[in-house]
Design a protein around this motif. Sequence first.
Motif, PDB file in Angstrom:
ATOM      1  N   GLY A  23       0.885  -1.227   0.042  1.00 21.38           N
ATOM      2  CA  GLY A  23       0.039   0.214  -0.068  1.00 21.38           C
ATOM      3  C   GLY A  23       0.873   1.265   0.094  1.00 21.38           C
ATOM      4  O   GLY A  23       0.445   2.187  -0.532  1.00 21.38           O
ATOM      5  N   LYS A  24       2.126   1.207   0.518  1.00 17.87           N
ATOM      6  CA  LYS A  24       2.853   2.357   0.708  1.00 17.87           C
ATOM      7  C   LYS A  24       3.644   2.829  -0.641  1.00 17.87           C
ATOM      8  O   LYS A  24       4.050   3.879  -0.806  1.00 17.87           O
ATOM      9  CB  LYS A  24       3.706   2.408   1.882  1.00 17.87           C
ATOM     10  CG  LYS A  24       3.063   2.507   3.578  1.00 17.87           C
ATOM     11  CD  LYS A  24       4.190   2.522   4.141  1.00 17.87           C
ATOM     12  CE  LYS A  24       3.591   2.370   5.694  1.00 17.87           C
ATOM     13  NZ  LYS A  24       4.452   2.218   6.767  1.00 17.87           N
ATOM     14  N   LEU A  25       3.844   1.628  -1.267  1.00 17.27           N
ATOM     15  CA  LEU A  25       4.783   2.014  -2.486  1.00 17.27           C
ATOM     16  C   LEU A  25       4.236   2.749  -3.371  1.00 17.27           C
ATOM     17  O   LEU A  25       4.626   3.861  -3.978  1.00 17.27           O
ATOM     18  CB  LEU A  25       5.152   0.566  -3.126  1.00 17.27           C
ATOM     19  CG  LEU A  25       6.206   0.713  -4.105  1.00 17.27           C
ATOM     20  CD1 LEU A  25       7.560   1.259  -3.526  1.00 17.27           C
ATOM     21  CD2 LEU A  25       6.559  -0.576  -4.703  1.00 17.27           C
ATOM     22  N   PRO A  26       2.730   2.580  -3.902  1.00 12.43           N
ATOM     23  CA  PRO A  26       2.169   3.504  -4.972  1.00 12.43           C
ATOM     24  C   PRO A  26       2.021   4.793  -4.360  1.00 12.43           C
ATOM     25  O   PRO A  26       2.179   5.805  -5.061  1.00 12.43           O
ATOM     26  CB  PRO A  26       0.726   2.959  -5.020  1.00 12.43           C
ATOM     27  CG  PRO A  26       0.947   1.371  -4.788  1.00 12.43           C
ATOM     28  CD  PRO A  26       2.168   1.244  -3.597  1.00 12.43           C
ATOM     29  N   ARG A  27       1.715   5.152  -2.808  1.00 11.16           N
ATOM     30  CA  ARG A  27       1.461   6.364  -2.291  1.00 11.16           C
ATOM     31  C   ARG A  27       2.948   7.023  -2.575  1.00 11.16           C
ATOM     32  O   ARG A  27       3.076   8.279  -2.729  1.00 11.16           O
ATOM     33  CB  ARG A  27       1.142   6.396  -1.137  1.00 11.16           C
ATOM     34  CG  ARG A  27       0.898   7.552  -0.324  1.00 11.16           C
ATOM     35  CD  ARG A  27       0.207   7.450   0.984  1.00 11.16           C
ATOM     36  NE  ARG A  27       0.403   6.142   1.494  1.00 11.16           N
ATOM     37  CZ  ARG A  27       0.039   5.468   2.809  1.00 11.16           C
ATOM     38  NH1 ARG A  27      -0.766   6.151   3.501  1.00 11.16           N
ATOM     39  NH2 ARG A  27       0.312   4.430   3.225  1.00 11.16           N
ATOM     40  N   ALA A  28       4.009   6.334  -2.300  1.00 13.29           N
ATOM     41  CA  ALA A  28       5.326   7.107  -2.202  1.00 13.29           C
ATOM     42  C   ALA A  28       5.421   7.483  -3.634  1.00 13.29           C
ATOM     43  O   ALA A  28       6.281   8.522  -4.055  1.00 13.29           O
ATOM     44  CB  ALA A  28       6.336   5.808  -1.705  1.00 13.29           C
ATOM     45  N   MET A  29       5.553   6.560  -4.726  1.00 10.91           N
ATOM     46  CA  MET A  29       5.586   6.837  -6.233  1.00 10.91           C
ATOM     47  C   MET A  29       4.822   8.086  -6.425  1.00 10.91           C
ATOM     48  O   MET A  29       5.360   8.896  -7.510  1.00 10.91           O
ATOM     49  CB  MET A  29       5.241   5.633  -7.012  1.00 10.91           C
ATOM     50  CG  MET A  29       6.422   4.695  -6.978  1.00 10.91           C
ATOM     51  SD  MET A  29       7.818   5.036  -7.441  1.00 10.91           S
ATOM     52  CE  MET A  29       8.851   5.104  -5.887  1.00 10.91           C
ATOM     53  N   GLY A  30       3.417   8.317  -6.111  1.00 11.55           N
ATOM     54  CA  GLY A  30       2.689   9.516  -6.242  1.00 11.55           C
ATOM     55  C   GLY A  30       3.086  10.591  -5.655  1.00 11.55           C
ATOM     56  O   GLY A  30       3.293  11.750  -6.298  1.00 11.55           O
ATOM     57  N   ASP A  31       3.740  10.633  -4.241  1.00  9.35           N
ATOM     58  CA  ASP A  31       4.501  11.850  -3.835  1.00  9.35           C
ATOM     59  C   ASP A  31       5.633  12.198  -4.491  1.00  9.35           C
ATOM     60  O   ASP A  31       6.119  13.444  -4.654  1.00  9.35           O
ATOM     61  CB  ASP A  31       4.734  11.434  -2.390  1.00  9.35           C
ATOM     62  CG  ASP A  31       3.499  11.297  -1.458  1.00  9.35           C
ATOM     63  OD1 ASP A  31       2.429  11.877  -1.801  1.00  9.35           O
ATOM     64  OD2 ASP A  31       3.697  10.767  -0.546  1.00  9.35           O
ATOM     65  N   LEU A  32       6.451  11.181  -4.918  1.00 14.23           N
ATOM     66  CA  LEU A  32       7.416  11.597  -5.832  1.00 14.23           C
ATOM     67  C   LEU A  32       7.365  12.055  -6.903  1.00 14.23           C
ATOM     68  O   LEU A  32       7.965  13.117  -7.599  1.00 14.23           O
ATOM     69  CB  LEU A  32       8.348  10.371  -6.203  1.00 14.23           C
ATOM     70  CG  LEU A  32       9.554  10.269  -6.963  1.00 14.23           C
ATOM     71  CD1 LEU A  32      10.872  11.146  -6.249  1.00 14.23           C
ATOM     72  CD2 LEU A  32      10.000   8.935  -7.431  1.00 14.23           C
ATOM     73  N   ALA A  33       5.842  11.718  -7.823  1.00 11.31           N
ATOM     74  CA  ALA A  33       5.629  12.504  -9.068  1.00 11.31           C
ATOM     75  C   ALA A  33       5.232  13.858  -8.738  1.00 11.31           C
ATOM     76  O   ALA A  33       5.584  14.679  -9.508  1.00 11.31           O
ATOM     77  CB  ALA A  33       4.489  11.764  -9.744  1.00 11.31           C
ATOM     78  N   LYS A  34       4.542  14.157  -7.552  1.00  8.56           N
ATOM     79  CA  LYS A  34       3.904  15.381  -7.416  1.00  8.56           C
ATOM     80  C   LYS A  34       5.435  16.489  -6.974  1.00  8.56           C
ATOM     81  O   LYS A  34       5.377  17.513  -7.126  1.00  8.56           O
ATOM     82  CB  LYS A  34       3.202  15.372  -6.175  1.00  8.56           C
ATOM     83  CG  LYS A  34       1.796  14.861  -6.416  1.00  8.56           C
ATOM     84  CD  LYS A  34       0.858  14.850  -4.878  1.00  8.56           C
ATOM     85  CE  LYS A  34      -0.293  14.144  -5.266  1.00  8.56           C
ATOM     86  NZ  LYS A  34      -0.974  13.799  -4.123  1.00  8.56           N
ATOM     87  N   GLY A  35       6.199  15.747  -6.486  1.00  6.36           N
ATOM     88  CA  GLY A  35       7.669  16.652  -6.060  1.00  6.36           C
ATOM     89  C   GLY A  35       8.269  17.034  -7.441  1.00  6.36           C
ATOM     90  O   GLY A  35       8.603  18.092  -7.330  1.00  6.36           O
ATOM     91  N   VAL A  36       8.435  16.134  -8.327  1.00  6.56           N
ATOM     92  CA  VAL A  36       8.889  16.336  -9.745  1.00  6.56           C
ATOM     93  C   VAL A  36       8.107  17.623 -10.564  1.00  6.56           C
ATOM     94  O   VAL A  36       8.723  18.577 -11.013  1.00  6.56           O
ATOM     95  CB  VAL A  36       9.249  14.900 -10.577  1.00  6.56           C
ATOM     96  CG1 VAL A  36       9.482  15.236 -11.886  1.00  6.56           C
ATOM     97  CG2 VAL A  36      10.093  14.170  -9.962  1.00  6.56           C
TER      98      VAL A  36
END
Length: 66
Positions: A23-36
Amino acid sequence: MGSLSIWHWIIVLGIVLIVFGPGKLPRAMGDLAKGVQAFRKGLKDEGEPPPPLAADSKTTDTAPRA
């Protein structure tokens, strides 16, 4: 010894899933995309001139002068 085989990547992926959970992996990838995206927007905004100051920038000194 220099290259990683498919088995190495499967083991690394398994360890990442165990540590972060599914569950945490997709959320972390989404946060990374928002940061970029925010970083790219900041770079784009850097080239634009700052907005002009308000036309109402008169000094309003209410203290009496001696």
